[in-house]
Scaffold this active site. Structure first.
Site, short mmCIF file in Angstrom:
data_model
loop_
_atom_site.label_atom_id
_atom_site.label_comp_id
_atom_site.label_asym_id
_atom_site.label_seq_id
_atom_site.Cartn_x
_atom_site.Cartn_y
_atom_site.Cartn_z
N ILE A 32 0.90 -0.83 -0.11
CA ILE A 32 -0.14 -0.41 -0.11
C ILE A 32 0.99 1.19 -0.43
O ILE A 32 0.36 2.28 -0.48
CB ILE A 32 -0.82 -0.24 0.84
CG1 ILE A 32 -2.14 0.31 0.98
CG2 ILE A 32 -0.04 0.39 2.66
CD1 ILE A 32 -3.70 0.60 1.90
N GLU A 96 6.54 -4.79 10.90
CA GLU A 96 5.02 -3.60 10.95
C GLU A 96 4.15 -4.81 11.16
O GLU A 96 3.10 -4.61 12.25
CB GLU A 96 4.78 -2.98 10.66
CG GLU A 96 6.40 -1.70 10.47
CD GLU A 96 5.57 0.05 9.69
OE1 GLU A 96 5.09 -0.62 8.62
OE2 GLU A 96 7.04 0.52 9.55
N VAL A 97 3.32 -5.47 10.23
CA VAL A 97 2.98 -6.04 10.53
C VAL A 97 3.16 -7.30 10.63
O VAL A 97 3.67 -8.02 9.67
CB VAL A 97 1.93 -6.64 8.73
CG1 VAL A 97 0.66 -7.15 8.79
CG2 VAL A 97 1.44 -5.03 8.60
N HIS A 101 5.56 -12.39 5.62
CA HIS A 101 5.23 -12.20 4.11
C HIS A 101 7.07 -11.51 3.64
O HIS A 101 7.33 -10.51 4.88
CB HIS A 101 4.45 -10.21 4.47
CG HIS A 101 5.13 -9.34 5.08
ND1 HIS A 101 4.82 -9.22 6.75
CD2 HIS A 101 5.67 -8.28 4.64
CE1 HIS A 101 5.32 -7.85 7.00
NE2 HIS A 101 6.04 -6.94 5.53
N HIS A 103 8.85 -9.33 0.94
CA HIS A 103 8.49 -8.10 -0.32
C HIS A 103 9.46 -8.35 -0.92
O HIS A 103 10.67 -8.62 -1.38
CB HIS A 103 9.23 -6.57 0.96
CG HIS A 103 8.67 -6.21 2.36
ND1 HIS A 103 7.78 -4.87 2.38
CD2 HIS A 103 8.83 -6.76 3.37
CE1 HIS A 103 7.00 -5.00 3.90
NE2 HIS A 103 7.74 -6.08 3.95
P1 AMP Z 1 6.82 -5.15 7.45
O1 AMP Z 1 6.18 -5.40 8.53
O2 AMP Z 1 7.74 -3.87 8.08
O3 AMP Z 1 7.80 -6.29 6.76
O4 AMP Z 1 5.85 -4.21 6.15
C1 AMP Z 1 4.70 -3.88 6.22
C2 AMP Z 1 3.89 -3.50 5.26
O5 AMP Z 1 2.47 -3.49 5.07
C3 AMP Z 1 4.73 -2.22 4.74
O6 AMP Z 1 5.63 -2.26 3.84
C4 AMP Z 1 3.21 -1.97 4.49
O7 AMP Z 1 3.21 -0.64 3.56
C5 AMP Z 1 2.27 -2.83 4.28
N1 AMP Z 1 0.80 -3.14 4.09
C6 AMP Z 1 0.11 -2.62 5.44
N2 AMP Z 1 -1.46 -2.70 5.67
C7 AMP Z 1 -1.46 -2.75 3.30
C8 AMP Z 1 -2.46 -2.71 2.99
N3 AMP Z 1 -3.55 -3.31 3.63
N4 AMP Z 1 -2.39 -3.22 1.65
C9 AMP Z 1 -0.86 -3.59 1.82
N5 AMP Z 1 0.56 -3.34 2.23
C10 AMP Z 1 0.26 -2.65 3.52
#
Ligand code: AMP
Length: 116
Positions: A32, A96-97, A101, A103
């Site tokens: 996003i 962060e999430v 996942h 990237h």
């Molecule tokens: P990280 O957990 O740091 O590896 O990254 C989490 C990633 O999830 C970040 O790059 C956010 O921009 C992405 N993100 C968070 N919410 C959404 C969403 N609803 N759709 C797509 N990407 C998301």
């Protein structure tokens, strides 16, 4: 499915995304807040909090996930020029999430591996 997990909601379709690739095990969708011309996330559909949470029982699923991540990079057309794959893990990794996942970042040279 984990309650209040944003990526579980994306898997379930509650939060709509462009499904770049999907099969029974994995889902790929655009980040996003893209950090490069191509920035796609590839996730296992089953909730797994982070890379740190894996066990031997996850080997098959994780092999599938990584091979499909490579497939998605080909679909995106970044495989030949190259791309960066990032898996942030827990606090020091900048996660962060908390749904595993990977990237895929590409479309330009990605620069140094980490900020200096
Ligand atoms: P990280 O957990 O740091 O590896 O990254 C989490 C990633 O999830 C970040 O790059 C956010 O921009 C992405 N993100 C968070 N919410 C959404 C969403 N609803 N759709 C797509 N990407 C998301």
């Amino acid at each position: 499915m984990s309650e209040n997990c944003i990526f579980c909601k994306i898997v379930a379709g509650t939060i709509p995304v462009k499904r770049v690739y999907e099969d029974e095990v994995v889902l790929a969708f655009p980040d996003i807040a893209p950090q490069a011309p191509v920035h796609v996330l590839v996730i296992p559909k089953r909730h797994m909090a982070s890379l740190a949470a894996l066990t031997e029982a996850d080997r098959g699923e994780m092999g599938h996930w990584l091979e499909r991540l490579s497939h998605v990079a080909r679909l995106l057309g970044v495989d030949e020029a190259g791309y960066r794959t990032i898996i942030n893990t827990n606090a020091h990794g900048g996660q962060e999430v908390f749904h595993l996942h990977g990237h895929i970042l590409g479309g330009r040279p990605m620069g140094p591996m980490v900020a200096r």
